[in-house]
Write a protein that holds these residues in place. Structure first.
Motif, short mmCIF file in Angstrom:
data_model
loop_
_atom_site.label_atom_id
_atom_site.label_comp_id
_atom_site.label_asym_id
_atom_site.label_seq_id
_atom_site.Cartn_x
_atom_site.Cartn_y
_atom_site.Cartn_z
N LYS A 252 -22.33 36.58 -21.07
CA LYS A 252 -21.40 36.74 -19.95
C LYS A 252 -20.15 35.88 -20.12
CE LYS A 252 -21.84 38.89 -16.75
NZ LYS A 252 -21.40 40.28 -16.50
N GLU A 253 -20.32 34.63 -20.57
CA GLU A 253 -19.17 33.76 -20.71
C GLU A 253 -18.30 34.18 -21.89
OE1 GLU A 253 -16.73 30.41 -19.61
OE2 GLU A 253 -18.11 31.81 -18.62
N ALA A 254 -18.92 34.59 -22.99
CA ALA A 254 -18.15 35.06 -24.14
C ALA A 254 -17.31 36.28 -23.74
CB ALA A 254 -19.08 35.42 -25.30
N SER A 255 -17.90 37.18 -22.98
CA SER A 255 -17.15 38.35 -22.51
C SER A 255 -16.00 37.94 -21.60
CB SER A 255 -18.09 39.30 -21.76
OG SER A 255 -19.13 39.77 -22.60
N ARG A 256 -16.26 36.98 -20.70
CA ARG A 256 -15.21 36.52 -19.79
C ARG A 256 -14.05 35.87 -20.55
NH1 ARG A 256 -13.13 32.38 -17.11
NH2 ARG A 256 -14.31 30.84 -18.31
#
Length: 327
Positions: A252-256
């Motif tokens: 999720k954080e990598a995508s964000r």
């Protein structure tokens, strides 16, 4: 309040008949059962559990230690244990240790003091020598591999789990592969790291320290790994992660932060937490619920046989790859 002898006298039956009624034994005359239950209700009799323990030598209570309760992987193992415990009329004493040596030893001491009939340890902080010492007092089962000669285990083959994940990533063309592990000195982490390093070296790659992330145990830890990856000049193209909830935080954080999954970075998780399916994270999966069931069965066998079960036993759950869009 009357004791069991007085209840027997008032009901006109033997003490053993009252005991059988209290323990719901099926071979009791129904008229006598009704009379005993009537006397118990009239006099508000409460069974003395300490006396029961002294007479049977059993508490019907099992200890369970786990590092943290707010972890889906551990919760699923616990569900497997709890279902079997209820079926066999056992109660569970669930203890969060926070990986504290002292706290864990205090639970082991309950076994020595006969406060519990046996102990299941999800992950241990103390040495195997300490486990061997306490296994003299009652049966202990670990949900990870151990190198004692006396303590049996039910565990996932974590070496094989990481091996499967690494082979899959390599077949996908990845060479720059990083990892996320939990406690770096645990048995599980040592096996995972060995598989990781062996597979990288087999393709002529040297493990890069900046691609190794240890002591990752929460979703937030996974998010922090993603942030650190974006700051690397030589970033890995894939990550193999010990648990799905950590992989989810990374995902999720990598995508964000603008990374495309899996084009910029591929991600593999390594358990059966449902969050992996929800986010479509490729997973090397083993049934943690079944692990709990097997752990209870193994412990129960040793309790029933009063430690007369033979040599140390190991039951290993083999992993399978579940391919999803994160790779």
């Amino acid at each position: 309040m009357p004791n069991i002898k007085e209840i027997a006298k008032l009901a006109g039956v033997s003490v053993s008949t009252v005991s059988r009624v209290l323990n719901n034994h099926k071979y009791v005359n129904e008229q006598k059962r009704a009379k005993v239950l009537q006397i118990i209700e009239e006099h508000n009799y409460v069974q003395n559990s300490n006396a029961v323990h002294l007479s049977t030598g059993k508490t019907k209570v099992l200890g369970v230690t786990l590092p943290m309760v707010n972890n889906q992987y551990y919760s699923t193992i616990l569900e497997g244990i709890a279902a079997e415990a209820a079926r066999h009329d056992y109660k569970l004493m669930v203890c969060q240790t926070n990986n504290s040596l002292e706290h864990e030893r205090s639970i082991l001491q309950l076994l020595a003091n006969k406060k519990i009939d046996g102990l299941i340890m999800f992950s241990r902080a103390n040495s195997c020598d300490t486990l061997t010492e306490y296994a003299e007092y009652g049966p202990i089962i670990t949900c990870e591999a151990n190198d004692t000669t006396t303590v049996s285990s039910v565990h996932i083959d974590h070496y094989q789990t990481f091996l499967i994940g690494m082979e899959y990533l390599i077949q996908k063309g990845h060479r720059r592969i990083g990892y996320c592990l939990g406690r770096k000195n645990s048995f599980n982490s040592q096996h995972r790291k060995r598989a990781y390093e062996e597979k990288l070296r087999s393709i002529g790659m040297t493990p890069a320290p900046e691609w190794a992330f240890e002591d990752c145990v929460t979703i937030q830890d996974g998010m922090e790994v993603a942030s650190k990856l974006t700051q690397l000049a030589n970033r890995p193209t894939a990550m193999i992660v010990s648990c799905n909830h950590i992989a989810a935080g990374l995902y999720k954080e990598a995508s964000r932060l603008g990374l495309n999954i899996p084009n910029d970075i591929a991600i593999i998780g390594c358990d059966d937490q449902p969050i992996g399916e929800l986010l479509e994270i490729t997973t090397v999966s083993s049934s943690s619920n079944r692990m709990g069931k097997y752990a209870f069965e193994m412990l129960h066998e040793r309790i029933v046989n009063q430690g007369k079960v033979g040599e140390k036993e190991e039951q290993v759950l083999l992993p399978v790859l579940v391919e999803r869009k994160s790779t």
